[in-house]
Design an enzyme around this catalytic site. Structure first.
Site, PDB file in Angstrom:
ATOM      1  CD  GLU A 229      -2.779   1.023   2.576  1.00  0.00           C
ATOM      2  OE1 GLU A 229      -3.287  -0.118   2.751  1.00  0.00           O
ATOM      3  OE2 GLU A 229      -3.048   1.989   3.299  1.00  0.00           O
ATOM      4  CD  GLU A 342      -7.252   0.450   7.008  1.00  0.00           C
ATOM      5  OE1 GLU A 342      -7.665   1.070   6.027  1.00  0.00           O
ATOM      6  OE2 GLU A 342      -6.122   0.626   7.519  1.00  0.00           O
TER       7      GLU A 342
HETATM    8 CA    CA Z   1      -2.561   3.646   4.573  1.00  0.00          CA
END
Ligand code: CA
Length: 388
Positions: A229, A342
């Site tokens: 990421e 998340e």
């Molecule tokens: Ca992040």
């Protein structure tokens, strides 16, 4: 039904002795701006925006500029209101606090529209594909003594064992603050602690240039990293393309992008395999559904970024519910072709204490809310404890 009032709540939580670092900075506090939109029928919708930085600029955009335009308007037309606010603020908005503010307003309007219709937001958005969603733990930030590598490694063993014990099958860790070899050592210790079957994702918070991101990508590939990421800064589109072309790990990013226009260039430009719009930053649920369509059209998976209070987490659960398996298979698997959510595990009472409802992890999954609207109730005493 008409909008009667709009109230902003600027929130700040000092992290105290639980302060932590990403590759970019220390986090001595958590911030957010919540908005409560009240109608003449008594319904109240909640929204959130601007949780990356201080809440004041976002609150000012709502209080002084956008909010007054909404008084007397029909709150059950969030898409129409989004387009009108965007057009109005185009010459001075388009990103940053104005879109954070529009995100908060949009989430609150969808909350009201759902309550008015007696339907959960995911049903208003077209229907859900799942009633529970696999959550990944976001943790393994850097402690203030991050230069003491033996101490860091020892703490990582305990932290990651805790995530496995809690039932997580997926874990996202931070990289990018230490020299590559030291971050690789952190990954090695985590992999050894959690074993081969738990997924590891890494987040550099744009701490590398493209050349070093490629180097790190090759170094960590043997540890079975599920995605990489924000390898490079969000402005570096060429860097993203280079990393994606040369690293044998899916590339993720997008938490710093705004609206369908920003994501058009990011997705259409071939920057990522997995796009991560944040519902409380990208322009709310209205923008999210547009970005989801764009990503799907370009063959890019969507896994929202989630970093805010319980309001943002709840909005993200509704958003994740409406993401189709991508690509379709007869046996969708989390992260491979099934969206995941998340679930930040750092200290944040705005996430854990603000709502009457708890986020309960069962078999590594979170439940999608069933109540009309977002299906949340804000605890006034928690709100006032962190309001400034
Ligand atoms: Ca992040």
């Amino acid at each position: 039904m008409k909008i009667k009032s709009i109230t902003t709540h600027r929130l700040r939580v000092p992290t105290g002795d639980k302060a932590f670092y990403s590759s970019q900075a220390a986090f001595p506090e958590r911030n957010s701006c919540l908005v409560a939109i009240e109608t003449d029928s008594g319904l109240i919708g909640w929204g959130e925006g601007g949780q990356y930085g201080p809440g004041q600029p976002v609150a000012t955009c709502i209080d002084e500029v956008l909010g007054p335009r909404l008084i007397g308007r029909d709150p059950t037309e969030p898409v129409r209101i989004w387009e009108e606010l965007y057009a109005f603020s185009r010459d001075f908005g388009r990103a940053g606090p104005y879109i954070d503010a529009m995100s908060a307003i949009d989430i609150a309007l969808w909350d009201i529209a759902g309550q008015a219709a007696g339907l959960p937001v995911w049903k208003m958005l077209g229907g859900r594909f799942r009633d529970r969603v696999t959550a990944y733990a976001t943790g393994c930030y850097y402690p203030p003594n991050y230069q003491n590598l033996p101490a860091v490694l020892k703490a990582l063993e305990a932290e990651t064992a805790g995530y496995v014990g809690a039932g997580f099958d997926l874990l996202k860790i931070k990289i990018g603050l230490l020299p590559l070899e030291q971050d690789l050592e952190r990954i090695r210790v985590i992999r050894e602690t959690i074993g081969p079957s738990i997924g590891i994702m890494v987040d550099a918070n744009h701490g590398y240039n493209a050349g070093n991101a490629v180097r790190m990508g090759h170094m960590m590939a043997p540890f079975d990293v599920r995605f990489f990421e924000e390898p490079v800064p969000p402005e570096d589109r060429d860097g993203y393309r280079k990393v994606r072309a040369e690293v044998p790990i899916p590339i993720a990013g997008g938490e710093c992008e705004f609206t369908r226009y920003g994501f058009r260039d990011f997705i259409g430009g071939g920057c990522v395999d997995i796009v991560q719009p944040d519902i409380a930053a990208c322009g709310g649920l209205t923008a999210f559904t547009q970005i989801l369509t764009l990503a799907n059209t370009y063959g890019v998976a969507t896994v929202p970024h989630v970093w805010g209070s319980g309001v943002a987490v709840t909005a993200a659960l509704h958003a994740v519910a409406v993401i189709p398996a991508f690509p379709h298979t007869a046996n969708p698997t989390p992260l491979l072709n099934q969206p995941v959510i998340e679930f930040d595990r750092t200290h944040n009472p705005l996430r854990d204490d603000l709502l009457e409802e708890d986020f309960v992890l069962e078999e590594g999954k979170l439940k999608i809310p069933e109540e009309p609207g977002l299906g949340l109730d804000v605890r006034e005493e928690v709100l006032s404890r962190y309001r400034y």
